[in-house]
Design a protein around this motif. Structure first.
Motif, short mmCIF file in Angstrom:
data_model
loop_
_atom_site.label_atom_id
_atom_site.label_comp_id
_atom_site.label_asym_id
_atom_site.label_seq_id
_atom_site.Cartn_x
_atom_site.Cartn_y
_atom_site.Cartn_z
N TYR A 151 0.84 -1.20 0.00
CA TYR A 151 0.00 0.00 0.00
C TYR A 151 0.88 1.26 0.00
CZ TYR A 151 -3.48 -3.39 1.63
OH TYR A 151 -4.29 -4.48 1.76
N VAL A 152 0.43 2.27 -0.73
CA VAL A 152 1.13 3.54 -0.74
C VAL A 152 0.12 4.62 -1.16
CG1 VAL A 152 1.90 3.51 -3.16
CG2 VAL A 152 3.33 4.62 -1.42
N SER A 153 0.39 5.86 -0.82
CA SER A 153 -0.47 6.97 -1.25
C SER A 153 0.35 7.94 -2.09
CB SER A 153 -1.10 7.67 -0.05
OG SER A 153 -0.11 8.13 0.85
N ASP A 154 -0.33 8.65 -2.98
CA ASP A 154 0.36 9.61 -3.85
C ASP A 154 -0.57 10.76 -4.20
OD1 ASP A 154 -1.38 8.63 -5.79
OD2 ASP A 154 0.18 7.92 -7.15
N ARG A 155 -0.10 11.64 -5.07
CA ARG A 155 -0.88 12.82 -5.47
C ARG A 155 -0.80 13.01 -6.98
NH1 ARG A 155 0.39 19.10 -5.14
NH2 ARG A 155 -1.71 19.96 -5.10
N ILE A 156 -1.91 13.38 -7.58
CA ILE A 156 -1.91 13.79 -8.98
C ILE A 156 -2.50 15.19 -9.07
CG2 ILE A 156 -1.98 11.45 -9.94
CD1 ILE A 156 -4.98 11.74 -10.26
N GLU A 157 -2.04 15.98 -10.06
CA GLU A 157 -2.46 17.38 -10.15
C GLU A 157 -3.37 17.66 -11.35
OE1 GLU A 157 0.64 20.35 -9.02
OE2 GLU A 157 1.98 18.61 -9.17
N LYS A 158 -3.43 16.74 -12.31
CA LYS A 158 -4.25 16.95 -13.50
C LYS A 158 -5.08 15.70 -13.78
CE LYS A 158 -0.95 20.12 -15.68
NZ LYS A 158 -0.09 20.36 -16.87
N PRO A 159 -6.31 15.85 -14.26
CA PRO A 159 -7.01 17.11 -14.60
C PRO A 159 -7.46 17.91 -13.39
CG PRO A 159 -8.48 15.25 -14.90
CD PRO A 159 -7.14 14.67 -14.56
N VAL A 160 -7.54 17.25 -12.20
CA VAL A 160 -7.83 17.96 -10.96
C VAL A 160 -6.87 17.45 -9.89
CG1 VAL A 160 -10.27 18.34 -11.49
CG2 VAL A 160 -9.58 16.27 -10.27
N GLN A 161 -6.72 18.23 -8.83
CA GLN A 161 -5.84 17.81 -7.75
C GLN A 161 -6.52 16.70 -6.93
OE1 GLN A 161 -3.92 20.87 -5.37
NE2 GLN A 161 -4.29 22.40 -6.96
N GLN A 162 -5.83 15.57 -6.83
CA GLN A 162 -6.36 14.44 -6.07
C GLN A 162 -5.25 13.76 -5.28
OE1 GLN A 162 -8.18 11.98 -9.19
NE2 GLN A 162 -10.20 12.55 -8.41
N GLU A 163 -5.62 13.18 -4.15
CA GLU A 163 -4.76 12.22 -3.47
C GLU A 163 -5.32 10.83 -3.76
OE1 GLU A 163 -2.79 14.48 0.35
OE2 GLU A 163 -4.70 13.45 0.66
N ARG A 164 -4.43 9.84 -3.78
CA ARG A 164 -4.85 8.47 -4.05
C ARG A 164 -4.26 7.51 -3.03
NH1 ARG A 164 -3.33 7.16 -10.22
NH2 ARG A 164 -1.25 7.48 -9.31
N VAL A 165 -5.00 6.45 -2.76
CA VAL A 165 -4.50 5.32 -1.99
C VAL A 165 -4.45 4.14 -2.95
CG1 VAL A 165 -4.83 3.84 0.02
CG2 VAL A 165 -5.54 6.24 0.11
N LEU A 166 -3.27 3.51 -3.06
CA LEU A 166 -3.05 2.47 -4.05
C LEU A 166 -2.68 1.16 -3.37
CD1 LEU A 166 -0.75 4.64 -6.36
CD2 LEU A 166 -3.20 4.27 -6.63
N CYS A 167 -3.15 0.06 -3.95
CA CYS A 167 -2.87 -1.28 -3.42
C CYS A 167 -2.36 -2.15 -4.56
CB CYS A 167 -4.14 -1.88 -2.81
SG CYS A 167 -3.96 -3.58 -2.26
N PHE A 168 -1.19 -2.80 -4.34
CA PHE A 168 -0.56 -3.62 -5.35
C PHE A 168 -0.30 -5.03 -4.82
CE2 PHE A 168 0.75 0.77 -6.05
CZ PHE A 168 0.47 0.95 -7.40
N ASP A 169 -0.19 -5.98 -5.74
CA ASP A 169 0.18 -7.34 -5.38
C ASP A 169 1.66 -7.37 -5.00
OD1 ASP A 169 1.24 -10.14 -5.88
OD2 ASP A 169 -0.87 -10.49 -6.28
N GLU A 170 1.95 -7.93 -3.83
CA GLU A 170 3.32 -7.95 -3.33
C GLU A 170 4.26 -8.73 -4.24
OE1 GLU A 170 5.79 -9.77 0.50
OE2 GLU A 170 3.61 -9.59 0.60
N LYS A 171 3.78 -9.75 -4.91
CA LYS A 171 4.63 -10.63 -5.71
C LYS A 171 5.04 -10.04 -7.04
CE LYS A 171 4.55 -13.91 -2.64
NZ LYS A 171 5.78 -14.17 -1.83
N ASN A 172 4.12 -9.33 -7.69
CA ASN A 172 4.42 -8.88 -9.05
C ASN A 172 4.10 -7.41 -9.35
OD1 ASN A 172 1.59 -8.86 -9.27
ND2 ASN A 172 1.54 -10.91 -10.20
N GLY A 173 3.54 -6.69 -8.38
CA GLY A 173 3.25 -5.27 -8.57
C GLY A 173 1.95 -4.99 -9.30
N ALA A 174 1.17 -6.00 -9.58
CA ALA A 174 -0.12 -5.76 -10.26
C ALA A 174 -1.03 -4.92 -9.36
CB ALA A 174 -0.79 -7.10 -10.58
N LYS A 175 -1.67 -3.92 -9.96
CA LYS A 175 -2.56 -3.06 -9.17
C LYS A 175 -3.83 -3.83 -8.83
CE LYS A 175 -3.01 1.32 -10.18
NZ LYS A 175 -3.49 2.59 -10.84
N LEU A 176 -4.17 -3.86 -7.54
CA LEU A 176 -5.35 -4.57 -7.07
C LEU A 176 -6.53 -3.62 -6.88
CD1 LEU A 176 -3.62 -6.98 -4.51
CD2 LEU A 176 -4.25 -7.41 -6.90
#
Length: 426
Positions: free
Chosen positions: A71-96
């Motif tokens: 799990y990790v969080s990040d920020r995007i600025e376009k098209p609007v400012q958003q924060e995101r919480v992201l979850c990935f598979d530990e073995k291969n990095g696939a976004k869950l």
């Protein structure tokens, strides 16, 4: 049959010892201790091979790992400012799963992205954003269980660099450095419903994650804010002990360190303080407090983001311009100083991770070091590049996020990507 059962029990116990998740800020106990066996003793080359890499946005929050997910969080600025919480598979990095929410930054310096690490417990995920958005998710699906806009609910007195302290889970509570008005600097919520349980302190929050300590059946939450170092009862918020201490520019960043029944903290402008805890940690007295004339003429230790490590009778930490220092625990007197672990720069940073008798270091240049620390000096055993510094967090290019060490791998992010590397011995 008896021998088979004994073998199975031993095998299960061994697997529990060598496998370790990293579900919280600085690990499960917030102490940056990594207990796994079967880890390499030195790097094979000056670059660590990457197992997988995924593209993410910028942010300061370090990754966390639990139950096969990262799990990790990040920020995007376009098209609007958003924060995101992201979850990935530990073995291969696939976004869950991914959850994004609108979040405009205003009045916050260093706006690269979220600061607090995602915390995982009992099938739920908790995230805290820079502007005070608090979420509880289902860990598997990413479905929102409950949410709060703390800025709206508590009229946040916003720290210069936003809300940063990773929330602390204690029993049925999640304890958050809200920095709210009306005695709401620190607020405890029910972790399953989000309902407020208690609030306390009129301080403005700093950036330091609270720490749970316990002795003789008493639990105490250690909080370091812009205005004080305190120990609170996690059940009702009662103040057990408190030392007023206004840090320069509110730079209460490093996590409090528990060692030898003492608590130690250190700040960039304001120096260091060591307090001795009572028999059940519900009382405390100051042992020493030291600070230098300026950020360049420092005394003892002036840490920035770096949380020091204490080994026996000595404190090891990184001073204001990257000076790795050893202090006498009981006096704060400097024993030695070294300038080779990280390049000299203002706010130069190293994260320390204890692994058996070695200290692993992740410096802001994206290098991973295997070292030994002692009152005799700093010994570098091996060093290799893990990830490239990026310039969104700071123009010179840094990697300030804390890595996660889980299941014989290391997970770290910069402003462009999250990576995983295998650290198991061959």
């Amino acid at each position: 049959m008896k021998r088979v059962l004994i073998f199975l029990i031993f095998s299960i116990a061994s697997s529990l010892v060598i496998a370790q998740d990293w579900p919280d800020w600085r690990g499960a106990k917030r102490d940056a201790v990594w207990n796994e066996s079967g880890i390499l003793n030195e790097f094979e080359s000056d670059t660590i091979p990457i197992k997988w890499s995924v593209t993410i946005g910028p942010g300061y929050s370090g990754p966390t790992v639990a139950n096969g997910k990262v799990y990790v969080s990040d920020r995007i600025e376009k098209p609007v400012q958003q924060e995101r919480v992201l979850c990935f598979d530990e073995k291969n990095g696939a976004k869950l799963w991914e959850f994004a929410y609108d979040c405009e930054y205003f009045g916050v310096g260093y706006p690269a992205g979220p600061r607090a690490s995602v915390v995982i417990r009992d099938g739920k995920v908790y995230s805290l954003g820079t502007m005070g958005h608090l979420f509880c998710f289902d860990a598997a699906s990413g479905e929102v269980v409950w949410k709060k806009n703390l800025n709206t609910a508590y009229e946040i007195v916003m720290p210069i660099w936003g809300i940063a302290a990773t929330p602390l889970l204690v029993d049925d509570k999640i304890i958050v450095h809200v920095s709210g008005s009306n005695n709401a600097c620190i607020v405890a919520f029910n972790k399953n419903t989000g309902k407020e349980i208690w609030r306390n302190l009129e301080d403005r929050a700093g950036y330091s994650a609270p720490l749970l300590i316990e002795k003789n059946g008493k639990q105490v939450v250690v909080n370091w804010t812009e205005h004080s170092l305190s120990g609170l009862n996690p059940e009702n918020g009662e103040v057990y002990w408190r030392f007023p201490w206004k840090t320069g520019s509110g730079m209460s960043i490093a996590t409090p360190v528990l060692a030898n029944d003492h608590i130690f903290v250190s700040a960039f402008y304001s120096g260091s303080i060591l307090v001795k805890l009572g028999d059940d940690y519900t009382s405390a007295e100051k042992v020493w407090q030291r600070s230098g004339e300026s950020e360049r003429k420092t005394d003892a230790l002036h840490c920035v983001m770096n949380t020091p490590v204490i080994l026996g009778k000595y404190i090891y930490g990184v001073d204001s311009y990257g000076e790795l220092r050893c202090l006498d625990f009981f006096t704060g007197d400097r024993i030695w100083e070294d300038q080779t672990a990280v390049k000299r720069n203002r706010w130069a940073n190293i994260h320390f991770i204890q692994h058996n008798d070695k200290i692993w270091m992740f410096n802001e240049q994206g290098e991973l070091l295997i070292t030994e620390l002692s009152p005799e000096g700093f010994t570098e055993i091996s060093r290799a590049k893990l990830i490239e510094p990026t310039k969104k967090q700071l123009p010179r290019g840094v990697t300030w996020s804390h890595p996660a060490f889980a299941n014989k791998h290391v997970f770290i992010r910069n402003d462009n990507k999250l990576i995983c590397a295998d650290l198991s011995e061959n």
